[in-house]
Every structure is written in C-alpha cells, then in structure tokens.
Design an enzyme around this catalytic site. Structure first.
Site, mmCIF file in Angstrom:
data_model
loop_
_atom_site.group_PDB
_atom_site.id
_atom_site.type_symbol
_atom_site.label_atom_id
_atom_site.label_comp_id
_atom_site.label_asym_id
_atom_site.label_seq_id
_atom_site.Cartn_x
_atom_site.Cartn_y
_atom_site.Cartn_z
ATOM 1 N N TYR A 58 0.829 -1.218 0.000
ATOM 2 C CA TYR A 58 0.000 0.000 0.000
ATOM 3 C C TYR A 58 0.861 1.265 0.000
ATOM 4 O O TYR A 58 0.387 2.337 -0.355
ATOM 5 C CB TYR A 58 -0.909 0.080 1.238
ATOM 6 C CG TYR A 58 -1.926 -1.021 1.411
ATOM 7 C CD1 TYR A 58 -2.231 -1.909 0.384
ATOM 8 C CD2 TYR A 58 -2.604 -1.156 2.616
ATOM 9 C CE1 TYR A 58 -3.164 -2.916 0.581
ATOM 10 C CE2 TYR A 58 -3.540 -2.153 2.805
ATOM 11 C CZ TYR A 58 -3.809 -3.038 1.788
ATOM 12 O OH TYR A 58 -4.734 -4.025 1.988
HETATM 13 N N1 LIG Z 1 -6.089 -7.983 1.732
HETATM 14 C C1 LIG Z 1 -6.507 -7.445 0.646
HETATM 15 O O1 LIG Z 1 -6.249 -7.969 -0.419
HETATM 16 C C2 LIG Z 1 -7.325 -6.195 0.701
HETATM 17 C C3 LIG Z 1 -8.008 -5.806 -0.434
HETATM 18 C C4 LIG Z 1 -8.807 -4.688 -0.337
HETATM 19 C C5 LIG Z 1 -8.917 -3.988 0.837
HETATM 20 N N2 LIG Z 1 -8.231 -4.377 1.943
HETATM 21 C C6 LIG Z 1 -8.314 -3.631 3.213
HETATM 22 O O2 LIG Z 1 -9.640 -3.177 3.400
HETATM 23 C C7 LIG Z 1 -9.646 -1.753 3.516
HETATM 24 C C8 LIG Z 1 -10.932 -1.184 2.969
HETATM 25 O O3 LIG Z 1 -10.959 -1.476 1.605
HETATM 26 P P1 LIG Z 1 -12.310 -1.424 0.817
HETATM 27 O O4 LIG Z 1 -12.040 -2.058 -0.473
HETATM 28 O O5 LIG Z 1 -13.426 -1.930 1.638
HETATM 29 O O6 LIG Z 1 -12.528 0.094 0.684
HETATM 30 P P2 LIG Z 1 -11.629 1.111 -0.101
HETATM 31 O O7 LIG Z 1 -10.962 0.443 -1.249
HETATM 32 O O8 LIG Z 1 -10.835 1.826 0.856
HETATM 33 O O9 LIG Z 1 -12.721 1.997 -0.777
HETATM 34 C C9 LIG Z 1 -13.602 2.793 -0.137
HETATM 35 C C10 LIG Z 1 -13.926 3.799 -1.233
HETATM 36 O O10 LIG Z 1 -15.119 4.422 -0.946
HETATM 37 C C11 LIG Z 1 -14.909 5.823 -0.718
HETATM 38 N N3 LIG Z 1 -15.689 6.141 0.461
HETATM 39 C C12 LIG Z 1 -15.411 5.817 1.749
HETATM 40 N N4 LIG Z 1 -16.390 6.282 2.551
HETATM 41 C C13 LIG Z 1 -17.294 6.898 1.760
HETATM 42 C C14 LIG Z 1 -18.515 7.583 2.016
HETATM 43 N N5 LIG Z 1 -18.996 7.704 3.254
HETATM 44 N N6 LIG Z 1 -19.180 8.089 0.967
HETATM 45 C C15 LIG Z 1 -18.718 7.967 -0.294
HETATM 46 N N7 LIG Z 1 -17.553 7.340 -0.599
HETATM 47 C C16 LIG Z 1 -16.853 6.810 0.430
HETATM 48 C C17 LIG Z 1 -13.428 6.010 -0.501
HETATM 49 O O11 LIG Z 1 -12.995 7.240 -1.047
HETATM 50 P P3 LIG Z 1 -12.821 8.568 -0.148
HETATM 51 O O12 LIG Z 1 -11.364 8.692 0.130
HETATM 52 O O13 LIG Z 1 -13.356 9.631 -1.036
HETATM 53 O O14 LIG Z 1 -13.628 8.429 1.093
HETATM 54 C C18 LIG Z 1 -12.842 4.848 -1.312
HETATM 55 O O15 LIG Z 1 -12.667 5.182 -2.651
HETATM 56 C C19 LIG Z 1 -8.399 -1.325 2.774
HETATM 57 O O16 LIG Z 1 -7.969 -0.050 3.150
HETATM 58 C C20 LIG Z 1 -7.448 -2.391 3.217
HETATM 59 O O17 LIG Z 1 -7.003 -2.105 4.524
HETATM 60 C C21 LIG Z 1 -7.443 -5.482 1.873
#
Ligand SMILES: NC(=O)c1ccc[n+]([C@@H]2O[C@H](COP(=O)([O-])OP(=O)(O)OC[C@H]3O[C@@H](n4cnc5c(N)ncnc54)[C@H](OP(=O)(O)O)[C@@H]3O)[C@@H](O)[C@H]2O)c1
Length: 319
Positions: A58
């Site tokens: 990351y």
């Molecule tokens: N192990 C793995 O392979 C893996 C893969 C994926 C994720 N993860 C983990 O899981 C975490 C979360 O990932 P995720 O895929 O669930 O989410 P994410 O990729 O962090 O995506 C969330 C997206 O939604 C937007 N967002 C967040 N809150 C919002 C709101 N209230 N209203 C509108 N847009 C919003 C964010 O942009 P803004 O910045 O504009 O809020 C972001 O673009 C990652 O950070 C990581 O720690 C791990």
C-alpha cells in the site's frame, strides 16, 4: 466506539478499523498529502478506532508509523501484510522475512500486532502453509510480531476456497475476508468456520467502489440483468438499492453497506478506507448504528444472495 475481541488473539479491537489501502490509501491516491493522511489516522484514533490495517504494497506503512509516534503503543493494534505472490513471482521465505523487517522499520515499532500474508490464492495455500508459515513462526518467537493472519484474493477466489482450507488449520489467528450486500456467500461459507475455530475476522470490501456511488450499482444491475441474474425491473431503476433508504432504514447507500456487514455474526472488525474527514465521521457513525431492518435484509438476500464476484474489483497498483 464499540469494541470486540479479535478471535483467539484476545485483542480488544474497535468494531470499525481504518483501512490504509484500498482505493483511497488514506487519501494519498486521490491527491492527499502526508499531513492529511496523518490527520485521518489521528481523527480515527480520536473517534476510538484502535485497529489500523496497512500493508507493504500500500505504501502507507511509513505514514502510519509517523502518525502513531505520538500515540501510546498499547492504544493501537497495528496490522500489516507481506506479499508472497506478486507479478507472477513466488517469494522465497527470506524475502517475506525481509518484508517483515522492512515493515517494522517503516512503522517504527518493535513488534507488529497482526502480521498477515497478503492475497493468498487457493493454488498458493500449500506453499504458504508448508514453507512460509514455519519460517515466520520462528520470527514470531523472536518477538517481531504477535499474531499471524492471512488474507484472501477475493476477485479470484469467489468461493473462498483458500480460507476454507486455512481456517481449520490452526496456524492463522486472523482472516481478512470479503463480504458485502451483493457478495453474500461469506455468511454460509466462511463465518461458521471462523467462529468455530475462533479465527478473528477483518472485513474488507464493505463499500469498495460499488457502494461509494449510486451509478455504479445501477451499472452493475444492468450487466446482471443482461446476464439473467437479477430481474430487469432492477436494471430499469436509477437507484436499484433505493428501497433500503427510508425512515427507520438506512440513511444512504454507504450507511446501508456498513450496517449490513457490521452486524453479521462472525464479523469482528469492519475496515473502512477513506481520505476524507467527513466520510470518516459518517462511516464510523454507520458502523455504530443498529442493523438494517429485517425486511430489508431479507429482500437483499432474496434478490442478491446467489450473486458471486460483484463489486470486488481490484484497486490500481499502489505506487
Ligand atoms: N487484503 C486485501 O487484499 C485487501 C483488499 C482490499 C482492501 N483491503 C483492506 O480493506 C480496507 C478497505 O478497503 P475497501 O475495499 O473496503 O474500501 P476502499 O478500497 O478503501 O474503498 C472505499 C472507497 O469508498 C470511498 N468512500 C469511503 N467512505 C465513503 C462515504 N462515506 N461516501 C462515499 N464514498 C466513500 C473512498 O474514497 P474517499 O477517500 O473519497 O472516502 C474509497 O474510494 C483497505 O484499506 C485495506 O485495509 C485489503
């Protein structure tokens, strides 16, 4: 904030965990600065979030390290990851240990709370179990980390085949798994096993990109209806999940997405990724609200319980 126990680690963790990767990378992928990323971490901690999830790929471990320098070490649970399979290569154990050592340096800490192997595909599981884990457990004895975790590679493992083997093996203290409103099979496939074996769960993909914007859901419904997987009436709607938003129900699409996963038995920590202070506040508030009404959850199950692989797209490569 509410706290729970992360499976057999017995760590007391906040039910909302700050994801430092994903599309946002604390805002660093969308024009944010190191200072604004640190401010996001501090705001999360001020709200009671104590679990921070990062990873070597990351490119946010250094920022997390800078942010926690002013925070008592026992006030935060630091989870990070090493790759094992990347760009068609399979890493030797020495390279994974080098990644662990580098994570300790970047984070500026002596011991990582949860060290995870990142995005392990089903075909790579024997290798991580038989070759990588024994070497890592020696590093654990040396005090470099406290608990070992594993994360699935969701877009390529729709039936959670890797975790179905890993969870009963007794090696892994935590599992990172995908689950969301249009990707529900984790409920029957994974959570009964993690609960039985007391493997702590970190939930990813609650929102991803699909529930961040209403148009993305509408586009997905059009594709799914064309493939005969959902009724055409859903594809004809501008806001196909609008039925969730009503007095007594969800306040918004993202509110629905977080509340849907948060209350599922077997879910310990819901990760949310953001670089936006207002999103941070509203996401934590959503995670702390009550479950969606039963009638709405029943409808989600009836309409989408059979779907696989929707809304799991991988983010662009960090760095
Ligand atoms: N192990 C793995 O392979 C893996 C893969 C994926 C994720 N993860 C983990 O899981 C975490 C979360 O990932 P995720 O895929 O669930 O989410 P994410 O990729 O962090 O995506 C969330 C997206 O939604 C937007 N967002 C967040 N809150 C919002 C709101 N209230 N209203 C509108 N847009 C919003 C964010 O942009 P803004 O910045 O504009 O809020 C972001 O673009 C990652 O950070 C990581 O720690 C791990």
């Amino acid at each position: 904030m509410e706290y729970t126990t992360l499976g057999r680690t017995e760590l007391k963790v906040s039910v909302a965990g700050l994801g430092c990767g994903g599309f946002s990378r604390l805002g660093l992928s969308t024009g944010g600065t190191e200072a604004s990323a640190i401010a996001i971490i501090h705001a999360a901690i001020d709200h009671g979030v104590n679990l921070l999830d990062t990873a070597a790929p990351y490119g946010t471990e250094d920022v997390v390290g800078k942010a926690i320098r002013t925070v008592p070490r026992d006030k935060v649970v630091i989870a990070t990851k090493s790759s094992v399979f990347r760009d068609g290569e399979r890493w030797a154990p020495e390279r994974v240990v080098a990644s662990l050592d580098n994570s300790l340096r970047e984070l500026g800490i002596d011991c990582i709370d949860v060290f995870q192997l990142h995005a392990v595909p089903p075909s790579g599981y024997d290798y991580v179990r038989d070759v990588i884990a024994p070497v890592l457990l020696k590093e654990k004895e040396r005090g470099k980390f406290r608990f070992l975790g594993i994360t699935e590679t969701s877009p390529n493992d729709l039936e959670h085949r890797m975790l179905l083997r890993a969870v009963p093996d007794g090696l892994w203290d935590t599992a990172m798994v995908a689950f969301h409103m249009l990707n529900q099979n984790t409920r029957e496939a994974v959570f009964p096993a993690t609960l039985q074996h007391r493997v702590g769960t970190l939930l990813m993909f609650a929102v991803r990109s699909i529930f961040a914007r209403r148009e993305r859901v509408a586009e997905a419904m059009q594709d799914l209806a064309a493939a005969g997987k959902v009724p055409q009436s859903l594809a004809d709607e501008r806001d196909p999940l609008g039925f969730l938003i009503h007095p007594g129900g969800a306040l918004s699409l993202t509110d629905a997405a977080y509340r849907y996963v948060r209350h599922e038995p077997g879910v310990d920590v819901v990760l949310f990724g953001t670089g936006d202070q207002e999103h941070l506040r509203s996401n934590i508030a959503s995670i702390l609200r009550p479950p969606l009404p039963q009638a709405d959850r029943d409808r989600l199950k009836q309409l989408f319980g059979h779907l696989r692989g929707v809304g799991l797209v991988a983010p662009p490569r960090a760095r």
